[in-house]
Structure formats: structure tokens, C-alpha cells
Design a protein around this motif. Sequence first.
Motif, short mmCIF file in Angstrom:
data_model
loop_
_atom_site.label_atom_id
_atom_site.label_comp_id
_atom_site.label_asym_id
_atom_site.label_seq_id
_atom_site.Cartn_x
_atom_site.Cartn_y
_atom_site.Cartn_z
N HIS A 85 25.75 9.13 30.40
CA HIS A 85 25.67 9.20 32.08
C HIS A 85 25.50 10.58 32.22
O HIS A 85 26.24 11.46 31.94
N ARG A 86 24.69 11.02 33.29
CA ARG A 86 24.25 12.20 33.74
C ARG A 86 24.76 12.51 34.88
O ARG A 86 24.96 11.97 35.91
N ILE A 87 24.98 14.00 35.07
CA ILE A 87 25.35 14.53 36.57
C ILE A 87 24.40 15.75 36.74
O ILE A 87 24.21 16.54 35.62
N TYR A 88 23.81 15.77 37.85
CA TYR A 88 22.79 16.69 37.94
C TYR A 88 23.54 18.05 38.38
O TYR A 88 24.65 17.93 39.15
N TRP A 89 22.95 19.13 38.12
CA TRP A 89 23.51 20.47 38.24
C TRP A 89 23.99 20.79 39.56
O TRP A 89 24.84 21.35 40.16
N GLN A 150 26.42 29.21 32.32
CA GLN A 150 24.83 29.86 32.60
C GLN A 150 24.09 29.05 33.31
O GLN A 150 23.31 29.22 34.33
N GLN A 151 23.88 27.56 32.64
CA GLN A 151 23.15 26.76 33.45
C GLN A 151 23.35 26.47 34.80
O GLN A 151 22.56 26.19 35.63
N HIS A 156 22.70 26.64 40.61
CA HIS A 156 23.21 27.09 41.72
C HIS A 156 22.69 28.09 42.49
O HIS A 156 22.49 27.80 43.74
N ASN A 157 22.28 29.09 41.94
CA ASN A 157 21.53 30.16 42.38
C ASN A 157 20.08 29.67 42.85
O ASN A 157 19.68 30.18 44.17
N ASN A 158 19.43 29.11 42.12
CA ASN A 158 18.16 28.44 42.67
C ASN A 158 18.27 27.70 43.77
O ASN A 158 17.58 27.61 44.82
N ASN A 159 19.34 26.62 43.65
CA ASN A 159 19.47 25.87 44.98
C ASN A 159 19.83 26.77 46.07
O ASN A 159 19.26 26.43 47.29
N THR A 160 20.77 27.53 46.15
CA THR A 160 21.04 28.45 47.32
C THR A 160 19.80 29.28 47.63
O THR A 160 19.59 29.40 48.94
N ASN A 161 18.86 29.74 46.88
CA ASN A 161 17.64 30.34 47.19
C ASN A 161 16.73 29.45 47.88
O ASN A 161 16.09 29.83 48.87
N HIS A 162 16.75 28.46 47.45
CA HIS A 162 15.81 27.30 48.36
C HIS A 162 16.37 27.14 49.75
O HIS A 162 15.53 26.86 50.49
#
Length: 165
Positions: A85-89, A150-151, A156-162
Motif C-alpha cells: 500500500h502506497r502513500i503519496y508524499w 529528505q524525500q 513538500h517544498n516542490n508542492n509549496t512552490n507550485h
Amino acid sequence: MSFKHSVHRISWVPIIACIAAGLFMIALFFIVGFHVFFEKMPLFLIECGLAGLFIYFGLFLWYQRLKKQPIHYNDEWITVDGDGHRIYWNEIESVQFSNVGGMKTTTIVPKKQCYKILKQRMGRHNLQKVYAFYWFYLERPKQLHDQIIQQWYHAHNNNTNHQLK
């Protein structure tokens, strides 16, 4: 941002330690002799039970290592159990380290607003609120923890930047 060693299985250390402890207890039975143990039957039964439990647990962990999926992650998701089972970041609220009673764990806490999506994806009625990876059972646990942190920060930073654009 990918990592070279993104697959982590159950470690051989607890498997070998449990089986060795059980075999040592059985060997002790033969070394000391049958007559000593039969004179103290409750002690004999306790030792046999403990030896059996150690060997069973070691074999159970070995089976889990062979049959269950390892912890795996990439740029988009992480598996949180042996069933894959997966959880997306972007569904993760926090990743934490805890050390309670000497048992170190990496804990993943999903966002509350994602519970309904996770229930549907995992097909479970009772969704876990926290997913814990116990360091004792894993290969390279510190490396796993550092890479997950780190991942998650990277995602999280990429999502905030978008969201800011």
C-alpha cells in the motif's frame, strides 16, 4: 530526487538472532543432560516453550522477508506496509523519529483530509492513523529514515512552490 538504495527489507540480524537463541536453548538442554531438566519439569517446559517461540519468530521474520514487499519509495510515493500500500508524499503531514524504551521508529503521519482517499485506495475500513517502521527489523534503518525525511522535504517544498505560482 531519487536515491540509490530505496528498497529496505527486514534485516537478517533479528532472524539469525532469534533462530540462534532458540537453537542455543535446545543445545543447552542436550549439554546439561536430560535428567536435570526432568527433575525440574516446570523449568524444562518453560525452556522448551521459549526455544520454540524464538525459533518460530525467527522463521516468521524470514518468511516475511521472502514473501512480503520491502519498504520502497520513489519521487512520488512510499509503501507503508508489506502488502505494498502506497502513500503519496503530498498526503503526508509529518515524518518523525521516536525512541521510546530503546525501540527506535520512523513514523509517517498522513494528513487528516486524505483519510477518505487512503481508505478507498487501501480498501480498509479501519485506516491506521500512523505508520511506523521499527528500526530493529530493517536493513539500514538510519539511512532509510534520513532518505525518507529528505524525500518528504523535497516533495513538500516542490508542492509549496507550485502552490505559490
